[in-house]
Design an enzyme around this catalytic site. Sequence first.
Site, PDB file in Angstrom:
ATOM      1  N   GLU A  26     -81.397 -19.419   6.332  1.00  0.00           N
ATOM      2  CA  GLU A  26     -82.200 -20.268   7.215  1.00  0.00           C
ATOM      3  C   GLU A  26     -83.676 -19.883   7.222  1.00  0.00           C
ATOM      4  O   GLU A  26     -84.515 -20.656   7.701  1.00  0.00           O
ATOM      5  CB  GLU A  26     -81.606 -20.247   8.620  1.00  0.00           C
ATOM      6  CG  GLU A  26     -80.249 -20.955   8.631  1.00  0.00           C
ATOM      7  CD  GLU A  26     -79.474 -20.742   9.910  1.00  0.00           C
ATOM      8  OE1 GLU A  26     -79.018 -21.733  10.498  1.00  0.00           O
ATOM      9  OE2 GLU A  26     -79.319 -19.589  10.318  1.00  0.00           O
ATOM     10  N   ARG A  52     -80.164 -25.815  10.072  1.00  0.00           N
ATOM     11  CA  ARG A  52     -80.727 -24.638   9.395  1.00  0.00           C
ATOM     12  C   ARG A  52     -81.692 -23.877  10.289  1.00  0.00           C
ATOM     13  O   ARG A  52     -82.843 -23.645   9.936  1.00  0.00           O
ATOM     14  CB  ARG A  52     -81.468 -25.121   8.153  1.00  0.00           C
ATOM     15  CG  ARG A  52     -81.221 -24.177   7.005  1.00  0.00           C
ATOM     16  CD  ARG A  52     -81.640 -24.730   5.714  1.00  0.00           C
ATOM     17  NE  ARG A  52     -81.357 -23.765   4.688  1.00  0.00           N
ATOM     18  CZ  ARG A  52     -80.971 -24.070   3.466  1.00  0.00           C
ATOM     19  NH1 ARG A  52     -80.813 -25.322   3.123  1.00  0.00           N
ATOM     20  NH2 ARG A  52     -80.756 -23.135   2.583  1.00  0.00           N
ATOM     21  N   CYS A  53     -81.195 -23.521  11.443  1.00  0.00           N
ATOM     22  CA  CYS A  53     -82.106 -23.153  12.520  1.00  0.00           C
ATOM     23  C   CYS A  53     -81.903 -21.761  13.071  1.00  0.00           C
ATOM     24  O   CYS A  53     -82.722 -21.291  13.841  1.00  0.00           O
ATOM     25  CB  CYS A  53     -81.887 -24.127  13.650  1.00  0.00           C
ATOM     26  SG  CYS A  53     -80.190 -24.057  14.251  1.00  0.00           S
ATOM     27  N   GLN A  77     -67.528 -26.079   9.702  1.00  0.00           N
ATOM     28  CA  GLN A  77     -68.142 -24.801   9.329  1.00  0.00           C
ATOM     29  C   GLN A  77     -67.438 -23.635  10.030  1.00  0.00           C
ATOM     30  O   GLN A  77     -67.779 -22.478   9.789  1.00  0.00           O
ATOM     31  CB  GLN A  77     -69.627 -24.793   9.738  1.00  0.00           C
ATOM     32  CG  GLN A  77     -70.451 -25.858   9.038  1.00  0.00           C
ATOM     33  CD  GLN A  77     -71.899 -25.893   9.502  1.00  0.00           C
ATOM     34  OE1 GLN A  77     -72.443 -26.966   9.712  1.00  0.00           O
ATOM     35  NE2 GLN A  77     -72.549 -24.743   9.651  1.00  0.00           N
TER      36      GLN A  77
HETATM   37  N1  MCN Z   1     -77.244 -13.972  -0.077  1.00  0.00           N
HETATM   38  C1  MCN Z   1     -77.531 -12.985  -0.996  1.00  0.00           C
HETATM   39  N2  MCN Z   1     -78.181 -11.847  -0.589  1.00  0.00           N
HETATM   40  C2  MCN Z   1     -78.572 -11.680   0.698  1.00  0.00           C
HETATM   41  C3  MCN Z   1     -78.323 -12.703   1.635  1.00  0.00           C
HETATM   42  C4  MCN Z   1     -77.635 -13.841   1.210  1.00  0.00           C
HETATM   43  O1  MCN Z   1     -77.221 -13.126  -2.174  1.00  0.00           O
HETATM   44  N3  MCN Z   1     -79.191 -10.576   1.085  1.00  0.00           N
HETATM   45  C5  MCN Z   1     -76.465 -15.142  -0.459  1.00  0.00           C
HETATM   46  C6  MCN Z   1     -75.095 -15.095   0.206  1.00  0.00           C
HETATM   47  O2  MCN Z   1     -74.203 -14.339  -0.503  1.00  0.00           O
HETATM   48  C7  MCN Z   1     -74.723 -16.550   0.316  1.00  0.00           C
HETATM   49  C8  MCN Z   1     -76.076 -17.231   0.510  1.00  0.00           C
HETATM   50  O3  MCN Z   1     -77.064 -16.317   0.017  1.00  0.00           O
HETATM   51  O4  MCN Z   1     -74.116 -16.991  -0.871  1.00  0.00           O
HETATM   52  C9  MCN Z   1     -76.362 -17.519   1.998  1.00  0.00           C
HETATM   53  O5  MCN Z   1     -76.021 -16.408   2.746  1.00  0.00           O
HETATM   54  P1  MCN Z   1     -76.376 -16.186   4.288  1.00  0.00           P
HETATM   55  O6  MCN Z   1     -77.827 -16.034   4.441  1.00  0.00           O
HETATM   56  O7  MCN Z   1     -75.494 -15.110   4.779  1.00  0.00           O
HETATM   57  O8  MCN Z   1     -75.992 -17.569   5.023  1.00  0.00           O
HETATM   58  P2  MCN Z   1     -74.541 -18.227   5.211  1.00  0.00           P
HETATM   59  O9  MCN Z   1     -73.753 -18.056   4.000  1.00  0.00           O
HETATM   60  O10 MCN Z   1     -73.970 -17.816   6.510  1.00  0.00           O
HETATM   61  O11 MCN Z   1     -74.930 -19.754   5.268  1.00  0.00           O
HETATM   62  C10 MCN Z   1     -75.240 -20.425   6.456  1.00  0.00           C
HETATM   63  C11 MCN Z   1     -76.578 -21.112   6.326  1.00  0.00           C
HETATM   64  C12 MCN Z   1     -76.784 -22.099   7.414  1.00  0.00           C
HETATM   65  S1  MCN Z   1     -76.539 -21.574   8.996  1.00  0.00           S
HETATM   66  C13 MCN Z   1     -77.174 -23.383   7.141  1.00  0.00           C
HETATM   67  S2  MCN Z   1     -77.530 -24.368   8.469  1.00  0.00           S
HETATM   68  C14 MCN Z   1     -77.271 -23.853   5.785  1.00  0.00           C
HETATM   69  C15 MCN Z   1     -77.537 -22.754   4.822  1.00  0.00           C
HETATM   70  O12 MCN Z   1     -76.673 -21.727   5.057  1.00  0.00           O
HETATM   71  N4  MCN Z   1     -76.424 -24.824   5.364  1.00  0.00           N
HETATM   72  C16 MCN Z   1     -76.282 -25.028   4.005  1.00  0.00           C
HETATM   73  N5  MCN Z   1     -77.672 -23.117   3.521  1.00  0.00           N
HETATM   74  C17 MCN Z   1     -76.937 -24.178   3.055  1.00  0.00           C
HETATM   75  N6  MCN Z   1     -76.827 -24.410   1.719  1.00  0.00           N
HETATM   76  C18 MCN Z   1     -76.046 -25.418   1.285  1.00  0.00           C
HETATM   77  N7  MCN Z   1     -75.951 -25.634  -0.049  1.00  0.00           N
HETATM   78  N8  MCN Z   1     -75.360 -26.224   2.145  1.00  0.00           N
HETATM   79  C19 MCN Z   1     -75.459 -26.054   3.473  1.00  0.00           C
HETATM   80  O13 MCN Z   1     -74.777 -26.822   4.305  1.00  0.00           O
HETATM   81 CU1  CUM Z   2     -78.519 -23.797  13.111  1.00  0.00          CU
HETATM   82  S1  CUM Z   2     -77.753 -24.825  11.563  1.00  0.00           S
HETATM   83 MO1  CUM Z   2     -76.721 -23.377  10.617  1.00  0.00          MO
HETATM   84  O1  CUM Z   2     -76.686 -22.276  11.846  1.00  0.00           O
HETATM   85  O2  CUM Z   2     -75.175 -23.898  10.578  1.00  0.00           O
END
Ligand code: MCN
Ligand code: CUM
Length: 803
Positions: free
Chosen positions: A757, A383-384, A236
């Site tokens: 998360e 997912r924390c 990641q």
């Molecule tokens: N998004 C959006 N509008 C927002 C916020 C987010 O459309 N206001 C969309 C983003 O563009 C992105 C998705 O939602 O496509 C998730 O965005 P974001 O909240 O920024 O999170 P990350 O992309 O950084 O994802 C990390 C997060 C984590 S930490 C874990 S743990 C987890 C999760 O994502 N692991 C996943 N969701 C997952 N989903 C899948 N399918 N697989 C994982 O391993």
């Molecule tokens: Cu704490 S699980 Mo995600 O932050 O990759």
Amino acid sequence: MGDMAELQEREQKLQGMGTSLLRKEDAKFIRGQGSYVDDIKLPGMLFGALVRSPYAHARIKGIDKSKALACPGVVAVLTADDLKPVNLHWMPTLGGDVQAVLADKKVCFQMQEVAMVLATDRYTAADGAALVEVDYEELPAIVDPKHSMDKDAVVIREDIADKTEVGHGPRTHPNHIFTWEAGDKAAADAAFAGAAVTVREEILNPRVHPCPLETCGCVASFNKATGHLTVYMTTQAPHLVRTVLAMLSGVAESKIRVVGGDIGGGFGNKVPVYPGYVVAIVASIVTGVPVKWIESRMENIGTTGFARDYHGVGELAADADGRIKALRFTALADHGAFNSHVSATKLPAGLFSICTGSYAIPNAYCRVDAVYTNKAPGGVAYRCSLRVTEAVYLIERMIDVLALKLGIDKAEIRRRNFVKAEQFPYTTSLGWTLDSGAYHPALDKVLKAVDYEGLRREQAALRADPKATTLMGIGLATFTEIVGAGPTKVCDILGIGLFDSCEIRVHPTGGVIARLGTMTQGQGHATTYAQIIATELGLPASDIVVEEGDTDKAPYGAGTWGSRSTPVSGAATAQAARKIKDKARQIAAHLLEVAEADLEWEIDRFKVKGNPEQAKTMKEICMVAHTSNIPAGMEQGLNAVSYYDPPNMTFPFGAYLCVVDVDRYTGETKVRRFYALDDCGTRINPMVIEGQIHGGLTEAFAVAFGQQIPFDDNGNHLGNSLMDYYLPTSMETPHWETDHTVTPCPHHPIGAKGVAESPHVGGIPCFSNAVIDAFAHLGVTHMDMPHTAFRVWQQCHALGLDR
Ligand code: MCN
Ligand code: CUM
């Protein structure tokens, strides 16, 4: 009207922010055309299989490789002694500790890596691993963290027994890792002393594992002729891994290429650097041929980053009408045998200090002691948002306990304590400045949607009916998250600030390629980053290609975890696009022979104010930017890169409600209804958000109702296969109802907050609160997760409900 239709059509063509554009990446996934690490096959590749310890704690007296080496197809057997000449038998962890790559003289958890067998195919490697004979002398194991710091406790980490600290301040016992404190203890104690009511509860977050569908693995390929190392791996955070590998191996960072490829789910499991990766890399450096190592399911659940194992005590003090005066929390955190999970240098307990939640709590104090046990290392994953699950579970459980003690309705007590809209930005007593929020409207919207009053009436009627066979529980969670690590002044890993990046190149015909420091594992980044650029630049998302994960191509960034992609790289994307737009505006002004100030932007073009016929579309400008027809002194091209250091975290929030029916004779629970309202500020892709909510809620359901990794007293893992470890299927998973409000983030260029998360973090306490609420009228204030039928039945039985 014609104009409106034309504008709408142009806008629609872009498929920019706010549209539920279908995921661009899915075309390949649903055709089976994804490329995961195990799909990579390089000529002459060897396969590695790890020999793992059957004991949780033992000395290694000797390792006999001879039988394994005699096995046809086995090429080599590597042990710690073989890694010593290259100084790679130990490695630094992302948590400030060191970890044995292959066990050096002793093992500290069951299934710890002891040796790697290299063979010409995977089956032979496994056969060879079974033939390695290790002579162990078993030692007593510490399984219960409550006994880690006993006076006569056996020392788990002899390698650091004399060290007075391991990255995060003074240690008081050889099995102690750190003590972390936040808040004002004296002020909190004083508020408790003078409070009208106080409540106290033991709050356990059991050890769980994210269990992604794809296990961890890598293919390491060292080219002896060029000195270049390429590692295809499940990660990641490819750039951070590259830096760690450079520090470890002494190979110049410019000669190391880490490639993320497609990833079948990470959920935090794929942040750390695992021993298997490092041994495969050493093996490739030594043999000069590529080496593949892929975990089995049992290795994945048994040895890689678990989550939680937080043993806490929560306390609230309040006045008689339920206004909270103070919060106290102490916890013992079981980190296993090595402190290996990712944690920012200054935040060893992650972002736990968000535990004041959505409430204005004037005084708070928390203390966490982290200890070693003879269990697999980890602690933060799943997912924390880095210990936010534990924090939200604490406050959302405790506020229910307080409501019960005071006889105040659980929605009402929340409303009374919410930070009010006019108080934002609001600085909590633990020091975070909540950027924005609108908690009252969110909760009210949910209560109205589900007819909360009606549900409570139904519950009361059921409780009054002696013949009722079910108990009905109503759970609430009104949580605040903290995501977007993070401001580099607060957050770094191994000294590297947690900024992130986006580089955009616009081609002459208007096609765009964007490269980022983050790494999708299923979140849909190829689609959503393209949508940000589409809106910012007025070019269609369909022609915007997003690339992540290849460190030779993408700019540096800390990767995808802690829901940081949108808050950090999403911002970098908008900033990079805006730099390009600024240049495009100069070109447009030059072409139209007007001043820049005389131009206005409209969807996909610059128009001359008051003379709308005079316009240049972005597409036209893309071409001109590659000609000589640009302002004097300007360079050709439309490229930009942005490294974004966020000024603050983002604070998404939500209001969740769950209705659960409990069978009083069997303890079986059925989630009748789950209503989830999320506010993540500006929504980039509503469909992707919905998908994230469904996934996160399903994982919350799994944790609340079934997941737990148990051990026996000797440290034997009692549940590392999918026969034992609960993964809900579509049969068990309830129906999710979703809703939203939009409170834009004031400091983010497009107003977006992270969301991924939230459903997990907010979902777990909501389920727990629902189950416990079913028993609230019988004086039950708390039950530990997971709420399996057997455990819930035990509660029914203790109350005589099953008779
Ligand atoms: N998004 C959006 N509008 C927002 C916020 C987010 O459309 N206001 C969309 C983003 O563009 C992105 C998705 O939602 O496509 C998730 O965005 P974001 O909240 O920024 O999170 P990350 O992309 O950084 O994802 C990390 C997060 C984590 S930490 C874990 S743990 C987890 C999760 O994502 N692991 C996943 N969701 C997952 N989903 C899948 N399918 N697989 C994982 O391993
Ligand atoms: Cu704490 S699980 Mo995600 O932050 O990759």
